[in-house]
Design an enzyme around this catalytic site. Sequence first.
Site, PDB file in Angstrom:
ATOM      1  N   HIS A  75     -47.028   0.522  -5.259  1.00  0.00           N
ATOM      2  CA  HIS A  75     -47.544   1.145  -4.034  1.00  0.00           C
ATOM      3  C   HIS A  75     -48.407   2.324  -4.459  1.00  0.00           C
ATOM      4  O   HIS A  75     -48.569   2.599  -5.652  1.00  0.00           O
ATOM      5  CB  HIS A  75     -46.377   1.701  -3.194  1.00  0.00           C
ATOM      6  CG  HIS A  75     -45.453   0.661  -2.653  1.00  0.00           C
ATOM      7  ND1 HIS A  75     -45.777  -0.141  -1.578  1.00  0.00           N
ATOM      8  CD2 HIS A  75     -44.204   0.316  -3.043  1.00  0.00           C
ATOM      9  CE1 HIS A  75     -44.744  -0.939  -1.326  1.00  0.00           C
ATOM     10  NE2 HIS A  75     -43.786  -0.691  -2.192  1.00  0.00           N
TER      11      HIS A  75
ATOM     12  N   ARG B 211     -31.741   0.781  -6.729  1.00  0.00           N
ATOM     13  CA  ARG B 211     -33.105   0.839  -6.177  1.00  0.00           C
ATOM     14  C   ARG B 211     -34.021   1.447  -7.241  1.00  0.00           C
ATOM     15  O   ARG B 211     -33.699   2.519  -7.781  1.00  0.00           O
ATOM     16  CB  ARG B 211     -33.093   1.676  -4.896  1.00  0.00           C
ATOM     17  CG  ARG B 211     -34.321   1.502  -4.101  1.00  0.00           C
ATOM     18  CD  ARG B 211     -34.148   1.741  -2.597  1.00  0.00           C
ATOM     19  NE  ARG B 211     -35.360   1.220  -1.960  1.00  0.00           N
ATOM     20  CZ  ARG B 211     -35.496  -0.044  -1.557  1.00  0.00           C
ATOM     21  NH1 ARG B 211     -34.480  -0.874  -1.651  1.00  0.00           N
ATOM     22  NH2 ARG B 211     -36.633  -0.482  -1.037  1.00  0.00           N
TER      23      ARG B 211
ATOM     24  N   CYS C 277     -45.255  -5.569  -3.399  1.00  0.00           N
ATOM     25  CA  CYS C 277     -43.806  -5.429  -3.239  1.00  0.00           C
ATOM     26  C   CYS C 277     -43.219  -6.500  -2.305  1.00  0.00           C
ATOM     27  O   CYS C 277     -43.156  -7.660  -2.686  1.00  0.00           O
ATOM     28  CB  CYS C 277     -43.492  -4.015  -2.776  1.00  0.00           C
ATOM     29  SG  CYS C 277     -41.810  -3.533  -3.125  1.00  0.00           S
TER      30      CYS C 277
HETATM   31  N1  GLN Z   1     -37.406  -4.927   0.769  1.00  0.00           N
HETATM   32  C1  GLN Z   1     -37.892  -5.243  -0.562  1.00  0.00           C
HETATM   33  C2  GLN Z   1     -37.053  -4.593  -1.680  1.00  0.00           C
HETATM   34  O1  GLN Z   1     -36.336  -3.646  -1.432  1.00  0.00           O
HETATM   35  C3  GLN Z   1     -39.336  -4.788  -0.697  1.00  0.00           C
HETATM   36  C4  GLN Z   1     -39.480  -3.266  -0.582  1.00  0.00           C
HETATM   37  C5  GLN Z   1     -40.933  -2.830  -0.492  1.00  0.00           C
HETATM   38  O2  GLN Z   1     -41.813  -3.550  -0.048  1.00  0.00           O
HETATM   39  N2  GLN Z   1     -41.189  -1.545  -0.920  1.00  0.00           N
HETATM   40  O3  GLN Z   1     -37.156  -5.018  -2.823  1.00  0.00           O
END
Ligand code: GLN
Length: 234
Positions: free
Chosen positions: A191, A126, A92
Site C-alpha cells: 500500500h 498481522r 493486498c
Molecule cells: N483482509 C486481508 C488481510 O488481512 C487484506 C487486507 C488488506 O487489503 N490490507 O490479509
Amino acid sequence: MKKVRLAHLYPKLLNIYGDGGNILALKRRCEWLGIEIQIDEINIGDSVSEHDIYFIGGGQDLQQIEVSKELQRHKEFFQKERDRMAVFLGICGGYQLMGHYYQPHQGEKLAGISLLDAYTVAGNKRFIGNVTATTEFVEPHTLVGFENHSGLTYLEGDTEPLGRVMVGNGNNGKDKTEGARYKNVFGTYLHGSFLPKNPHFADYMIELATGSKPEPLSDDIEKMAHESLVGKAY
Ligand code: GLN
C-alpha cells in the site's frame, strides 16, 4: 496507442489505505505523457467490458466477501483479458482475490478468479510496516510501500514473485517473496499508495498497456521520495 482505458474495480469496497492513489498516479502520468486516459469505475452489479488496465485495491475481510461473490460473475471474462495480455494490478485484498482463494480466519473460503496461480490463508500474526523489495521487472530495481495484512500468500506453477523482500514480510514472511506476476497480471501487498511511491512501475504498466515505452518524465522529486524509503523499516 494514445489512449488508455483504465477500469477501477469495486472502489466503494476495496480502497483501503489510500489505494485510490494508484489511479491518480496513472491518470497524472498519462496526462503528463500526452496519453488520453479513460477511467471507468466498476461497482457491484455493473457489467464489464474490455479495458487496457484493471486496478483493484485492498480491503478488510468483510468487503472481500462481497467482491469475491461479484468477481465470480466475471471470472471467465477476466481470465480472457489476462490471456490477451491486458494489464492488471491488485493490491493486498484485491491481490488475494486474483488468486484461487483467500481463507480468512473465520467463515467460508473466499473464491478468487485464478488470474494468478496463488492462494492465501489467514495467518496468526498481522504484518504491519514498511517493505522494500528488489525486482527485475523495472529500473531502479526496488519497490517500496507499506504492508498491513494477516493473509499469507503462496505462489505456484508459472506465477513468479514480483520481487524479493529486503525489508518487511511480503507474501508470507517465510519465503522472502513479495507480490506476484503472471503474464501482465501483477499483485502486491504494498500500500502507500504503491504507484506514487514507485513511479517507475506506473510507467512500466503504461508501457505494457500502450505497447510503447513512455518518454522519461522529469521525476527528480519522485525519485528522491522513492530512494528515501529504500531500506527503511520505520
Ligand atoms: N483482509 C486481508 C488481510 O488481512 C487484506 C487486507 C488488506 O487489503 N490490507 O490479509
